[in-house]
Design an enzyme around this catalytic site. Structure first.
Site, mmCIF file in Angstrom:
data_model
loop_
_atom_site.group_PDB
_atom_site.id
_atom_site.type_symbol
_atom_site.label_atom_id
_atom_site.label_comp_id
_atom_site.label_asym_id
_atom_site.label_seq_id
_atom_site.Cartn_x
_atom_site.Cartn_y
_atom_site.Cartn_z
ATOM 1 N N ARG A 97 0.767 14.823 13.777
ATOM 2 C CA ARG A 97 1.408 14.357 12.545
ATOM 3 C C ARG A 97 1.638 15.536 11.601
ATOM 4 N NH1 ARG A 97 -1.567 10.140 8.500
ATOM 5 N NH2 ARG A 97 -2.910 11.950 8.283
ATOM 6 N N LYS A 130 -3.216 12.322 -1.691
ATOM 7 C CA LYS A 130 -2.234 12.689 -0.668
ATOM 8 C C LYS A 130 -1.059 13.404 -1.351
ATOM 9 C CE LYS A 130 -3.926 9.198 2.500
ATOM 10 N NZ LYS A 130 -3.839 7.840 3.020
ATOM 11 N N ASP A 136 0.868 -1.168 0.000
ATOM 12 C CA ASP A 136 0.000 0.000 0.000
ATOM 13 C C ASP A 136 0.912 1.228 0.000
ATOM 14 O OD1 ASP A 136 -1.645 2.160 0.602
ATOM 15 O OD2 ASP A 136 -3.018 0.950 1.805
HETATM 16 C C1 LIG Z 1 -5.009 7.116 3.375
HETATM 17 C C2 LIG Z 1 -4.882 5.632 3.376
HETATM 18 C C3 LIG Z 1 -5.910 4.835 2.858
HETATM 19 C C4 LIG Z 1 -7.182 5.468 2.397
HETATM 20 O O1 LIG Z 1 -8.038 4.593 1.740
HETATM 21 P P1 LIG Z 1 -9.340 5.160 1.039
HETATM 22 O O2 LIG Z 1 -9.989 3.979 0.449
HETATM 23 O O3 LIG Z 1 -8.900 6.193 0.051
HETATM 24 O O4 LIG Z 1 -10.191 5.821 2.081
HETATM 25 C C5 LIG Z 1 -5.704 3.470 2.797
HETATM 26 N N1 LIG Z 1 -4.555 2.900 3.253
HETATM 27 C C6 LIG Z 1 -3.565 3.660 3.776
HETATM 28 C C7 LIG Z 1 -2.300 3.000 4.246
HETATM 29 C C8 LIG Z 1 -3.707 5.035 3.877
HETATM 30 O O5 LIG Z 1 -2.743 5.785 4.408
#
Ligand SMILES: *Cc1c(COP(=O)(O)O)cnc(C)c1O
Length: 428
Positions: free
Chosen positions: A387, A239, A213
């Site tokens: 953060r 992000k 991820d």
């Molecule tokens: C921000 C984040 C998400 C967000 O997932 P969405 O499906 O866009 O809400 C998922 N995994 C990680 C590690 C994140 O930091």
């Protein structure tokens, strides 16, 4: 880039004057007087994005209407943007699509990896992740596991989610029951970064497939998925890639799995010929197999504005400045705010750090609210974590100095210590 050691504002100004990335700040529209340390949560508006949105809405939708699926490249957008994004994560052409959310893409990647293992190594039924992962990553892994078990309730072939934590190391957890290892490259809370090459190699050695991820990594740190020989990756565009609130996510699949992988959300956009309106499902023989239904074109079109900025920036320079900014931030907080009990939770070793820095403090939530009121935007994550995203494309060394001075003032005067700053809002 070396880290400025000077602890006066003037020498940091001199550092900013020779910063090779300084001109990128002008590529974003950031409110005057704001120090934005939350680009790891929602990136700022790229210049040109509002004009692009007006074009998509007024001309492509307003005038072109249905024709724009063909004439404005709407239909190919998931792959075209996926190919651009691939360059930032060490992917090749045809390995990435932009679509859906990170949560949904993780579901598809996990289901697909589990399916491959059901064929290659059916006794492996553990999805391995870590307790400290972003909650959605754990929830989705549990959701898949529960679903597989409800379908196979009659058998003893039960799936389970195993969590790496302080009692179970990655090495201990990676046994011959693990089907898939799914980790966040950079931890959303602490900023700690896994060694993608070493972890991927260890997982493969143990017979597991690997999903990364990249939510807090894409556009933030150098990523080389093919170099690491990873299997799958997912991540956000809103992000560090500055795609806009809730902009669609991405999914990458190593070419060696192409044509073989399966995913359960077999909507018509994943069909080999969506407009054949065929009676039977035939999956597209490429990464488009990971699409599901009609894409959110107005939101997706915005992603390109931020992506193009990131593609222009040299990732080596971005990484060097990110580390210099975070080293400076850590040093200044230590020096200027040392007596106020902020505990650094981010690794100091460069190889283990992403692009945000976090501190723990029992009044973290209230301190963040006070900072936001003074124009320094960070955010708060349970438990007690303040953060701060350090984004080299639009932050300067003097921004860091100014942010720490405001933090010091808030701590010294206890400006955070009022009831209003303790009231939790829906989004922290
Ligand atoms: C921000 C984040 C998400 C967000 O997932 P969405 O499906 O866009 O809400 C998922 N995994 C990680 C590690 C994140 O930091």
């Amino acid at each position: 880039m070396r880290t400025p050691t000077h602890t006066d504002r003037a020498s940091l100004q001199a550092e900013d004057a020779v910063d090779a990335l300084a001109s990128f700040r002008g590529r974003f529209s950031i409110p005057e007087g704001l120090i934005y340390l939350d680009g790891n949560s929602l990136g700022p508006l790229p210049r040109g994005a509002a004009e692009r949105a007006a074009e998509v809405i007024n001309n492509e939708w307003g005038q072109g209407l249905i024709r724009s699926w063909n004439t404005s490249g709407w239909f190919e957008m998931p792959s075209r943007l996926g190919d651009k994004l691939s360059k930032l994560i060490g992917g090749n052409e045809g390995e990435t699509v932009v679509t859906d959310t990170t949560s949904l893409n993780l579901f598809k990647a996990l289901a697909s990896a589990v399916r491959i293992q059901q064929q290659d190594a059916p006794s492996r039924r553990v999805i391995l992740t870590e307790r400290d992962n972003f909650p959605t990553d754990i929830y989705i892994a549990e959701g898949i596991s529960d679903f597989l078990n409800s379908v196979n309730a009659e058998t003893n072939e039960h799936y389970e989610v195993r969590l790496i934590d302080e009692n179970l190391s990655l090495e201990q957890a990676l046994d011959d029951s693990v089907a898939v290892l799914a980790l966040s490259h950079v931890n959303y809370r602490t900023g700690a970064m896994w060694d993608m090459d070493a972890v991927t190699a260890a997982a493969h050695e143990a017979g597991a497939l690997v999903i990364w991820d990249l939510a807090h990594a894409a556009g933030a740190v150098p990523v080389d998925l093919n170099g690491a020989n990873a299997d799958y990756a997912v991540g956000c565009t809103y992000k560090y890639l500055n795609g806009g609130p809730g902009s669609p996510a991405f999914i990458w699949v190593n070419a060696r799995h192409q044509g073989r992988f399966w995913q359960p959300l077999t909507g018509w956009w994943s069909h080999a010929a969506p407009f054949a309106m065929a009676d039977n499902y035939t999956a597209a023989n490429d990464v488009r197999r990971f699409l599901c239904g009609t894409q959110p074109i107005t939101s997706m079109a915005m992603i390109e504005c931020g992506l193009d900025v990131s593609l222009e920036a040299d990732m080596g320079l971005v990484r060097a400045k990110s580390l210099a900014l975070s080293d400076l931030f850590i040093a200044l907080v230590r020096e200027r705010c040392g007596e106020f009990g902020l505990e650094l939770v981010t690794p100091e070793d460069h190889a283990e750090r992403g692009s945000h820095v976090s501190f723990r403090h029992s009044e973290g939530y209230a301190i963040i609210q006070a900072l936001i009121d003074r124009g320094v935007i960070g955010d708060y994550r349970e438990p007690e974590v303040l953060r701060f995203g350090l984004t080299p494309l639009y932050l300067s060394f003097t921004d860091i100095w100014d942010a720490v001075e405001i933090l010091r003032d808030i701590l010294e005067t206890r400006a955070w210590d009022v009831p209003a700053y303790r009231t939790r809002q829906a989004v922290t």
